[in-house]
Structure formats: C-alpha cells, structure tokens
Design a protein around this motif. Structure first.
Motif, PDB file in Angstrom:
ATOM      1  N   VAL A  75      36.500  51.190  12.994  1.00  0.00           N
ATOM      2  CA  VAL A  75      37.391  52.308  13.298  1.00  0.00           C
ATOM      3  C   VAL A  75      38.843  51.824  13.374  1.00  0.00           C
ATOM      4  CG1 VAL A  75      37.944  54.073  15.019  1.00  0.00           C
ATOM      5  CG2 VAL A  75      35.558  53.575  14.459  1.00  0.00           C
ATOM      6  N   LEU A  79      42.660  53.050  11.446  1.00  0.00           N
ATOM      7  CA  LEU A  79      43.791  53.680  12.128  1.00  0.00           C
ATOM      8  C   LEU A  79      45.052  52.849  11.885  1.00  0.00           C
ATOM      9  CD1 LEU A  79      42.095  54.385  15.602  1.00  0.00           C
ATOM     10  CD2 LEU A  79      42.350  55.986  13.684  1.00  0.00           C
ATOM     11  N   TRP A 108      46.063  58.226  13.943  1.00  0.00           N
ATOM     12  CA  TRP A 108      45.115  58.653  12.916  1.00  0.00           C
ATOM     13  C   TRP A 108      45.920  59.172  11.736  1.00  0.00           C
ATOM     14  CZ3 TRP A 108      43.858  63.151  10.273  1.00  0.00           C
ATOM     15  CH2 TRP A 108      42.570  63.226   9.701  1.00  0.00           C
ATOM     16  N   ARG A 110      44.254  59.410   8.325  1.00  0.00           N
ATOM     17  CA  ARG A 110      43.306  59.994   7.370  1.00  0.00           C
ATOM     18  C   ARG A 110      41.886  59.780   7.912  1.00  0.00           C
ATOM     19  NH1 ARG A 110      45.197  55.297   5.542  1.00  0.00           N
ATOM     20  NH2 ARG A 110      46.943  56.314   4.533  1.00  0.00           N
ATOM     21  N   PRO A 111      40.921  60.551   7.419  1.00  0.00           N
ATOM     22  CA  PRO A 111      39.548  60.365   7.908  1.00  0.00           C
ATOM     23  C   PRO A 111      39.048  58.929   7.690  1.00  0.00           C
ATOM     24  CG  PRO A 111      39.733  62.405   6.674  1.00  0.00           C
ATOM     25  CD  PRO A 111      41.034  61.682   6.476  1.00  0.00           C
ATOM     26  N   VAL A 112      38.378  58.418   8.687  1.00  0.00           N
ATOM     27  CA  VAL A 112      37.901  57.027   8.633  1.00  0.00           C
ATOM     28  C   VAL A 112      36.426  56.977   8.211  1.00  0.00           C
ATOM     29  CG1 VAL A 112      37.605  54.908  10.004  1.00  0.00           C
ATOM     30  CG2 VAL A 112      39.541  56.426  10.470  1.00  0.00           C
ATOM     31  N   THR A 113      35.642  57.949   8.708  1.00  0.00           N
ATOM     32  CA  THR A 113      34.188  57.845   8.520  1.00  0.00           C
ATOM     33  C   THR A 113      33.599  58.984   7.670  1.00  0.00           C
ATOM     34  OG1 THR A 113      33.814  59.095  10.562  1.00  0.00           O
ATOM     35  CG2 THR A 113      33.900  56.711  10.771  1.00  0.00           C
ATOM     36  N   LEU A 142      30.572  57.099  16.309  1.00  0.00           N
ATOM     37  CA  LEU A 142      31.980  56.689  16.371  1.00  0.00           C
ATOM     38  C   LEU A 142      32.226  56.087  17.752  1.00  0.00           C
ATOM     39  CD1 LEU A 142      34.486  57.205  14.495  1.00  0.00           C
ATOM     40  CD2 LEU A 142      34.961  59.188  15.933  1.00  0.00           C
ATOM     41  N   VAL A 170      40.781  59.766  17.970  1.00  0.00           N
ATOM     42  CA  VAL A 170      39.353  60.093  17.883  1.00  0.00           C
ATOM     43  C   VAL A 170      39.172  61.603  17.744  1.00  0.00           C
ATOM     44  CG1 VAL A 170      37.195  60.125  19.221  1.00  0.00           C
ATOM     45  CG2 VAL A 170      38.505  58.012  19.023  1.00  0.00           C
ATOM     46  N   GLU A 173      39.595  62.513  14.235  1.00  0.00           N
ATOM     47  CA  GLU A 173      38.447  62.097  13.422  1.00  0.00           C
ATOM     48  C   GLU A 173      37.255  63.030  13.661  1.00  0.00           C
ATOM     49  OE1 GLU A 173      38.511  59.932  11.126  1.00  0.00           O
ATOM     50  OE2 GLU A 173      36.394  59.621  10.660  1.00  0.00           O
ATOM     51  N   ALA A 176      37.780  66.140  11.781  1.00  0.00           N
ATOM     52  CA  ALA A 176      37.559  65.944  10.334  1.00  0.00           C
ATOM     53  C   ALA A 176      36.057  65.917  10.028  1.00  0.00           C
ATOM     54  CB  ALA A 176      38.220  64.645   9.882  1.00  0.00           C
TER      55      ALA A 176
END
Lengths: 380, 346
Positions: A75, A79, A108, A110-113, A142, A170, A173, A176
């Motif tokens: 994660v 970030l 944050w 952009r989307p991470v997962t 997450l 978080v 995320e 998202a």
C-alpha cells in the motif's frame, strides 16, 4: 455460514512442484525478463491459489496477496509521500517487512488495489465457469490507517499527522474499491492488539483514524480484521461504533476476542479465526464447528451472520499444510451449517453436538430421551 | 592503555556461487556428500584467510555448511522433521522445522566444523549456535503444546553443544537469539533457557538479538545470562544507545555498525561515528564491533566491503583514542550474572 481466508496464502509451491515465482523473481532481478512477464507468473499463481480456495469450498475468496511484498509496502508504495527502508519483524513472527518511512504526509493519487481486485474477480468468474458453478465473490484486503501508521517510521511528519493522513488515503482507496463493485472490503488493523488498557491517546487516535477511513461508505460491506492477538483493551466502543458490517477475529492468538464477539451488535457479521495459521498441527473440527455455533448464539446472531477463517494469514505455513487447513475449514463450515442436531451428529463426533451429548458420550434424539413419551402424551 | 573495540562478525557469510550451485546439485541428488563437503571446506578456508588478512580479531567460519540457522540444528537433532518452504521476506524462503517428538541432541553438531576452521588460524574462531528460544519459535510444534517445555528441552540440547565447543577449545561461544525481542512477555523464558545453555560454560558467552523492538526489550534483555549481547544498531540508527545513559548497559556489547540488509556500502566514517557514539556510554573494553547481523544475504563482494568498513572504522577510532587490541580473557565475566539494574530497594 461459509469459510474464507484472512487474506494471504502461501506463494510457495506444493511439494514436488517447481517454484516458478521465485525463479521468475530472480530472473526479473537479473534483467532476464521484464515486468510484464513477471506479472504473468504472478497471474498464474493467483489462478492456482484461487482454484485451491474454490476446491476447498470457500465461498468468499481472495487473491492470496501473492503479488504483495508485504501488507505494508504494497500500500505504501502506491501512495505518494513514503519511502521504503530497512527490514522490521512483523509482530512476533519470523517474517519481515520493509518499513515505510513518511518523507511527507502521504497522499492518495490513484487506486492502489483496484486492478488486482478486478483481476481476481474475473479469475473467480473464469474458474467458476470451468466448474459450472456461480462465480464466488472476491474480497479485497487493505491494511488500515492505524496499523500502517504504527508500523511505519513517521519521520518528521509525526505519528498523529501520519495516521490521520493515512485515514484520508485509505478512505479514497475504499471508495475506489466500492465504486469498482468490490462486494466485501476488509481493513486489516492488527495493531489494535498493541493498544494497552491505559493507552487512551492511542485508542482515541485509532478511533478517529477508522472513523475518517470509513466515512461516507455506509452502503459498502466493510469488514474489520484483527489478528495477532486480542483487541480487548482497544475496546468494544472503538470497534462497534464504526460502520463495519462484519468483524474477523483471531481466536487462537487472541482468545480474549470472544469477549468482543459477545458484545458485538447482533446485526454484525462475525468471522471466527479458528484454524491455527501459525502451526502445522491439524485443527480440531468439532472445536471449529462449536466456535461457529457459539458465535451464532451470541446476541441471537444466527449462523447466517457467521463464517470461519484461519486465525491469521496462511502465509506462515508451507503450501501443502495451508491447503489442508483450507480444506478442513471448508468442510467445517459445511458441517457447521447443519442446524438439525440429528444430522450434525451423523457427521461429527456426537459428543460435540450439545451439552447433553457431551455428558452422555453419544447423541440421543429427543424422541428417545427419558420422559419423551410422557411429554408426547401431555401435549394437547 | 585500555584495550577494546575488537572486531568480529555475527556469523554467516555469503556462499560463493559455485557452492550455492553445488548445494542445489546435492539437494537434487546429483552431487555426493564428499564433493559438497570439500567445496564447503574450501569456502570456509577462503573466508578464514580473508578475515585474517583484513585483521579481524575474532573470526567465524562463515557457516558455509548451513542453510537456515534454526533448520540446520533441527536437521541434526532427534524429534524434528523438516517442513515445506515458508517466506522470510521479499523473495527469501526457508524450510521450517516441525517438532514431532521430544527433541534432543544425538551427536555433536558444529564441533567438527569449528575445529576445522580453528585449525586454519591462530586467531580465535567463535563457536556459533542458534539459541533454544529461537529454534522453538521458528519451528512448528506438533508435539509439546507447551512452549516452555519445548524451549527448555532445546536448551538442554544446546547446552551439550556449547560445552563440547568449549571443551574443544572455543574461547568465544555465541548463542543467537534473534527471536528474543519479539515477545516481551517471554523474555524471562529466553533468560531461563539461556541459564541452562551457559551453565558452567568456560567461554565468553554471547547472544545476538536483532530486528525487534529493542526499546521495549531493554533493560529486561540484560537478564539473559551471557557476557555479551550483540545488537543490530546501524539499521535502527543507534537509538538504543541513548537509553544506556539512563539505564546502564551491564554487559559487553556487540555493536552492529553496518546494515546487512542494504546493498549500500557504508563509509568508514559513518561506522566510526557509530563506535564513537557507543564510547559515550560504554568503555572500549566492553565494546565488540561487527555488522548488524549475518552477512549471508549480501553478495560476496558486498560482504567483504562491509567487513572492511567494520575493521577500518574500529581501527580509526582505536587510533584516535589510543585503544589497544589485546584480546580479553575468554572465561565468564561479571556481566554474565549482572542483569537489568533494579530500582533501589527492589
């Protein structure tokens, strides 16, 4: 009543199988393959571990987190504002993670997962089609803001600012993932087990971080996962005043978590972490079934709001042992769903069915119990 | 003139590529025991020569014949079977042992290898053991059900090995307990087990602890009955040294001055600064200088460079402060029985 993983699954091979991921990793480091080729190897492993979960009868799947270096850096690298530093032991395990250090307040961007979750959900659909079954849902896990903040080096940012900035990150995320259609999103907050009874400031920080992280997500299924110990000192107020629909508790390293389950509002789901994920010894099936039934009885919750899981990540076990645990969990969940004691007595040690059977050493149907005939006669 | 700042290393060095390949061939059954053994001896000799030429004070054999530090001992003891691979970190994996019966030593495990290494040099070579708490903690337990019983059985086995090493002539015996700093509530068990291991041991007893929450483990870690506690310091920015100002360190320290998990080679001055910081809170005769941990995860070249930094840094500070390099007596020191300072009246 169903079974699910906590999150991670071993990325090691089954006995006698080649260790393709390790080999690909080494080839990537030597520059012999590119990122895309390495990702193909990871994709194949995701398929394998999801197939193992499906074959074991698990009904809420994960991608096994086999792409992640560890829960924190996976994660933190996504970030802005973190750098990754030296190795640190993860709780009391013999597994290490690279500690993120806040160079500035993390953000944050952009989307991470989300892409990984989409791949996993598509994979579940493909595997289900091959088996002629319905596609099972896939949850995304997450690390939560309190745990990531506590395990990171806050640097000059400071713990509180870091934790609250992570809560905002978080939250973005989670939004998202929810927007992408993730049916269950699990926040892993193992550091709640580190809060002591006198740690009022920590409790307040954790509560505020989780409040911010979950804000505006009332229509999402958020699950709070606590493993590696008990969160009794963190307290039921902290846990249950938040909009989580379900909770996953480690009941092996933290048997005290039963106290929290007993106090959990009846409409919340409970995932019992009952298969010991840190020892190879097979788990006692009747105990797992008993745990499910006990959790269902608390507050008249009902079995429909209870699930079974390993006590924590299965990554601490060799693959064959993890697979055996998952199969045992799937089987225990199937049997735990049997509500008719007579039927249950046919598939488990009858002494585990109820208190009477435990005392007698066998299951005795109500129709054969002393006084049954008289009771029948007295009925109008 | 006072003596001190002796240089050493924590135990493992990287295996040369030809030995790594040979071990894989051996595991696949394509290379015999004798051929592998000859390569291990050659690699051991290379590391002994390197340390001698560099001027290291207390040498190690580099553990060319060992894989994982806990699994190696489990493989040689009764009561264990070796399980499948589990991940340590990144792309590193090890075979984790499983206790399936009462564990005990059936034969000396490290003595022959130590004797071979010692035969190659006039300088002292450390005997290197993994501690009972760490072997237990890094194993699965399908037999005991009680961590204490498991750990204490292992303590009796490791005690036998330590005594055999001392009888063979080892002046320094290191019993590694990297797991010791993971569970604060079990530090008394670590100390109880170590008391069994070092009971009657006529050698300088060292324990190595790394990658845990030292701040919480201190000063209780001082209750572990050894003469020296070897600590990873560079990776944690020497934070713990500040605590020594308030709560004195009662034993000798093994001071890690280079990070073993970083490819970066520290400058000599950087490592020398770490030694100077230690000298603010401890006398030189209670400081041994080494890397943070075993160097086996580095390349051969990186390990050599990091050792060079360790030795040159110690040499630089010795010259600045007029400190000699005569080795200390090897028997038990008062530090072995000195635990954590207690409040007055406690």
């Amino acid at each position: 009543m169903f079974a699910t993983l906590v999150g991670a699954y071993p990325r090691t091979p089954l006995p006698g199988e080649p260790f393709r991921l390790r080999a690909a990793h080494a080839r990537l480091e030597r520059g012999e393959i590119d990122d895309a080729a390495f990702r193909e190897t990871q994709d194949e492993l995701v398929r394998e571990v999801m197939a193992e979960q499906m074959d074991a009868g698990l009904e809420l799947l994960t991608d096994g987190q086999v792409r992640w270096e560890d829960q924190q850096t996976a994660v933190a690298r996504g970030l802005a504002g973190f750098e990754i530093t030296g190795l640190l032991r993860y709780f009391d395990t013999n597994t290490y993670f690279r500690q993120p250090r806040a160079a500035e307040e993390p953000r944050w961007e952009r989307p991470v997962t989300v892409d990984d979750w989409r791949f996993a959900q598509e994979t579940a659909a493909l595997l289900a089609a091959e088996r002629g079954t319905a596609a099972p849902p896939v949850k995304q896990c997450l690390v939560g803001p309190y745990t990531l903040g506590r395990l990171s080096d806050a640097g000059t940012v400071g713990r509180e600012r870091l934790t609250l900035a992570l809560a905002e990150a978080v939250n973005a995320e989670l939004r998202a993932l929810h927007a992408a259609g993730t049916p269950v999103i699990q926040l892993d907050e193992n550091a709640l087990t580190l809060i002591g009874a006198e740690d009022d400031a920590e409790r307040a920080l954790a509560a505020e971080a989780l409040r911010r992280a979950t804000a505006g997500l009332d229509d999402a299924h958020l699950c709070l996962s606590v493993t590696m110990g008990d969160a009794v000192a963190a307290g039921p107020a902290l846990l249950f005043d938040l909009p989580f629909r379900s909770y996953l508790f480690d009941l092996i390293a933290g048997p005290g978590n039963w106290e929290l389950i007993a106090q959990a509002p009846r409409e919340r789901g409970i995932v019992c972490g009952v298969a010991d994920a840190r020892n190879t010894r097979p788990d006692d099936e009747p105990v797992m079934i008993w745990a499910a039934h006990y959790a269902a009885s608390t507050g008249s919750r009902g079995l429909e709001r209870v699930a079974l899981a390993p006590s924590t990540s299965l990554e601490y076990l060799p693959r064959d042992r993890a697979r055996a645990k998952v199969r045992a969990l799937g089987e225990a969940a199937r049997k735990a769903a049997i509500t008719d004691p007579e039927e249950l007595a046919k598939v488990i040690d009858p002494r585990a069915v109820d208190a009477r059977s435990a005392a007698l050493g066998f299951y005795q149907p109500p129709s054969e119990r002393p006084g049954a005939a008289a009771r029948r006669r007295s009925r109008p | 003139m006072s003596n001190g700042l002796w240089t050493t290393s924590v135990g493992s060095f990287p295996k040369p590529p030809e030995l790594v390949k040979a071990r894989a061939e051996h595991a696949a059954g394509r290379l015999g025991d004798e051929e592998l053994h000859a390569l291990e001896r050659r690699a051991t000799e290379d590391w002994i020569r390197f340390q001698e030429e560099l001027g290291v004070d207390i040498l190690v054999d580099g553990e060319m014949y060992r894989g994982d530090m806990a699994t190696y001992f489990a493989e040689e003891m009764a009561g264990f079977e070796i399980g499948g691979l589990v991940r340590s970190y990144g792309n590193r994996y090890y075979h984790k042992p499983i206790a399936v019966g009462p564990v005990r030593r059936t034969h000396p495990i490290t003595v022959e290898a130590w004797q071979y290494a010692q035969s190659l040099t006039e300088r002292p070579v450390k005997g290197m053991l993994t501690g009972p708490y760490t072997i237990a903690d890094w194993s699965f337990d399908e037999h005991y059900g009680s961590r204490r019983e498991f750990v204490l059985d292992l303590a009796r086995a490791i005690h036998e090995e330590a005594m055999d090493l001392a009888a063979a002539g080892a002046r320094f015996v290191q019993i590694d307990e990297p797991a010791a700093s993971a569970r604060m509530d079990e530090l008394p068990l670590v100390a109880e087990a170590m008391a069994i291991v070092t009971d009657g041991l006529a050698a300088h007893a060292i324990t190595h602890i790394c990658y845990g929450d030292f701040m919480r483990a201190y000063p209780t870690m001082l209750d572990i009955p050894v003469d020296q506690v070897d600590l990873e310091m560079a990776n944690s920015g020497y934070d713990l040294l500040e605590r020594f100002r308030d709560v004195p360190f009662t034993k000798a320290i093994g001071l890690g001055v280079v990070d073993v998990h970083s490819h970066r080679i520290e400058s000599v001055e950087e490592a020398a600064d770490g030694i100077r910081r230690a000298l603010e809170v401890l006398p030189p005769e209670r400081i041994f200088v080494d890397p943070d941990c075993g160097l086996k995860t580095r390349t051969v070249e990186e390990a050599r460079e990091k050792m060079r930094v360790v030795v040159e840094a110690a040499r630089r500070v010795r010259a600045e402060r007029g400190i000699g390099d005569e080795l200390p007596a090897a028997g038990p020191t008062p530090g072995r029985t000195l635990g954590a300072p207690r409040p007055a009246g406690a």
